[in-house]
Design an enzyme around this catalytic site. Structure first.
Site, PDB file in Angstrom:
ATOM      1  N   HIS A  33      36.403  39.933  26.185  1.00 47.79           N
ATOM      2  CA  HIS A  33      36.735  41.466  26.154  1.00 47.79           C
ATOM      3  C   HIS A  33      36.840  41.737  24.385  1.00 47.79           C
ATOM      4  CE1 HIS A  33      39.589  44.693  26.056  1.00 47.79           C
ATOM      5  NE2 HIS A  33      38.913  45.006  27.010  1.00 47.79           N
ATOM      6  N   ASP A  71      34.276  48.930  35.963  1.00 50.24           N
ATOM      7  CA  ASP A  71      35.696  48.637  35.195  1.00 50.24           C
ATOM      8  C   ASP A  71      36.844  49.518  36.048  1.00 50.24           C
ATOM      9  OD1 ASP A  71      37.806  47.767  33.843  1.00 50.24           O
ATOM     10  OD2 ASP A  71      36.886  47.931  31.921  1.00 50.24           O
ATOM     11  N   GLU A 103      41.943  40.658  30.439  1.00 48.67           N
ATOM     12  CA  GLU A 103      42.161  41.415  29.091  1.00 48.67           C
ATOM     13  C   GLU A 103      43.489  41.402  28.728  1.00 48.67           C
ATOM     14  OE1 GLU A 103      41.267  45.872  29.016  1.00 48.67           O
ATOM     15  OE2 GLU A 103      39.809  44.845  30.073  1.00 48.67           O
ATOM     16  N   GLU A 160      35.361  44.828  37.505  1.00 47.16           N
ATOM     17  CA  GLU A 160      36.477  44.161  36.357  1.00 47.16           C
ATOM     18  C   GLU A 160      37.783  45.020  36.573  1.00 47.16           C
ATOM     19  OE1 GLU A 160      34.912  44.581  32.567  1.00 47.16           O
ATOM     20  OE2 GLU A 160      36.893  45.108  31.539  1.00 47.16           O
TER      21      GLU A 160
HETATM   22 CA    CA Z   1      38.053  46.604  30.783  1.00 41.39          CA
END
Ligand code: CA
Length: 389
Positions: free
Chosen positions: A302, A200, A252, A226
């Site tokens: 998320h 991420d 997200e 991500e």
């Molecule tokens: Ca994230």
């Protein structure tokens, strides 16, 4: 039934250690819970995404902007309420904090509808396609220390998360592409060759740097990459997805059905990550999920926040149809933060015990069965941590 009062509870405590992601370090944990009261004694609970001072500011949107619009309305009319609020706030923001605030209220209205019908949220949404979901544990947060030290720490932490029983793990990056690849290599060493790990970046890269890291992730057989680039960079997402084989995921920070429609039409995502506590609540999540599936884009929600957010997401994951469907279908996962979070572990009168379930149930977590979201927050706990009373 009528809505009589809406209360935001902003909770905060000092973290035992300073943690970070690619945008900042933080030393406090915040949660923003929304309580909707009615004239029939039924109370609904929701949660708004947004840490720190964002939560404090969102509280005023909930209580001083949204509350006056919907006081006296029937809480069961959640779609009417959603559009009434959204249409009035449209001129003042079609995403971001107004939508985070609306999300918490909308989730509480669904909790009320479930309690009134005496049905769990997943039944209201059409039933459970699964009775449990695999859970992935994220950790490997950034620390302000030399990359070599952090790599050693990541290797050990990743092995620990795997040993607990989580079905996959996820790490942060954020020191620049070359250092970040070293961290990713350390996590692969920590979990061994077969275990699923994700990365991420919290939108820290330029497109060219994202390609550099993404090619390394292909070599390491990472499962997903991500938020490689900024959520506004729809062309960057599409270029990365066309040019890399690692799954490109994100979403997200994307709000409402109209922004999701544009993102999906650009074909920039392999897997979508809608955030129910930010994009507009459960009402809007169901529309975004339908859009994702209409584009044959699988969804892994998320999840961030307290036990209210975790329980809400468990119902949503249960109610998510298989895409495309098969004897052994692709499964969504529950996202779970393995770092210190008392608002998730200690908030409820009957805790969800996610870590224990993961340990005892081969990495899987069962779906709550009580009416509504199916959880009851402990008011003494709330009052102990409230900063806005
Ligand atoms: Ca994230």
């Amino acid at each position: 039934m009528k809505i009589t009062k809406i209360i935001s509870h902003v909770l905060r405590y000092d973290m035992p250690e300073v943690l970070g992601y690619s945008q900042q370090y933080y030393d406090q944990r915040t949660a923003h819970l929304v309580e909707v009261q009615t004239d029939q004694g039924i109370t609904g609970w929701g949660e708004c995404f947004g840490p720190g001072n964002v939560a404090i500011s969102n509280k005023s949107i909930v209580e001083t902007v949204i509350q006056p619009i919907i006081l006296g309305l029937d809480p069961v009319d959640r779609d009417v309420i959603w559009h009434k609020v959204y249409n009035l706030l449209r001129d003042h923001g079609q995403g971001g904090m107004p939508l985070q605030a609306l999300s918490g209220v909308d989730i509480a209205l669904w909790d009320i509808a479930g309690k009134l019908a005496d049905l769990p949220l997943h039944k209201l949404l059409g039933g459970a396609h699964r009775t449990s979901v695999p859970c992935y544990g994220y950790g490997m947060m950034l620390r302000d220390e030399p990359v070599a030290d952090l790599a050693a720490r990541f290797e050990e932490e990743a092995a620990r998360i795997k040993d607990i029983g989580f079905s996959a793990t996820k790490m942060k990056t954020g020191f620049g592409p070359k250092s970040d690849v070293q961290l990713c290599e350390a996590v692969r060493r920590g979990v061994g060759d077969e275990y699923r790990f994700m990365v991420d970046a919290n939108h820290a890269y330029t497109t060219s740097d994202a390609f550099y890291v993404g090619r390394a992730l292909e070599e390491l057989d990472a499962y997903w990459f991500e938020e490689p680039v900024a959520p506004e960079d729809l062309d960057g997402y599409a270029e990365l997805r066309r040019g890399l084989t690692v799954n490109i995921v994100g979403g997200e920070a994307v709000f409402n059905r109209w922004n999701w429609r544009i993102l999906l039409e650009r074909r920039g995502l392999d897997i979508a990550q809608p955030e129910v506590c930010a994009l507009g609540g459960i009402s809007e999540y169901t529309r975004v999920l339908a859009l994702c599936h209409a584009h044959f884009t699988p969804v892994v929600n998320h999840v961030w926040g307290s036990a209210i957010a975790v329980a809400t997401n468990l119902h949503l994951l249960a109610a998510m149809p298989d895409l495309p469907g098969s004897l052994h279908p692709w499964e969504p996962m529950l996202e779970f933060d393995t770092t210190d979070n008392r608002f998730r572990d200690e908030l409820l009168t009957a805790p969800l015990n996610i870590q224990l379930q993961v340990k005892n149930n081969a990495g899987r977590v069962s779906i709550p069965e009580g009416p509504g979201i199916g959880v009851e927050p402990d008011r003494d706990f709330i009052n102990r941590f409230r900063i806005d009373a």
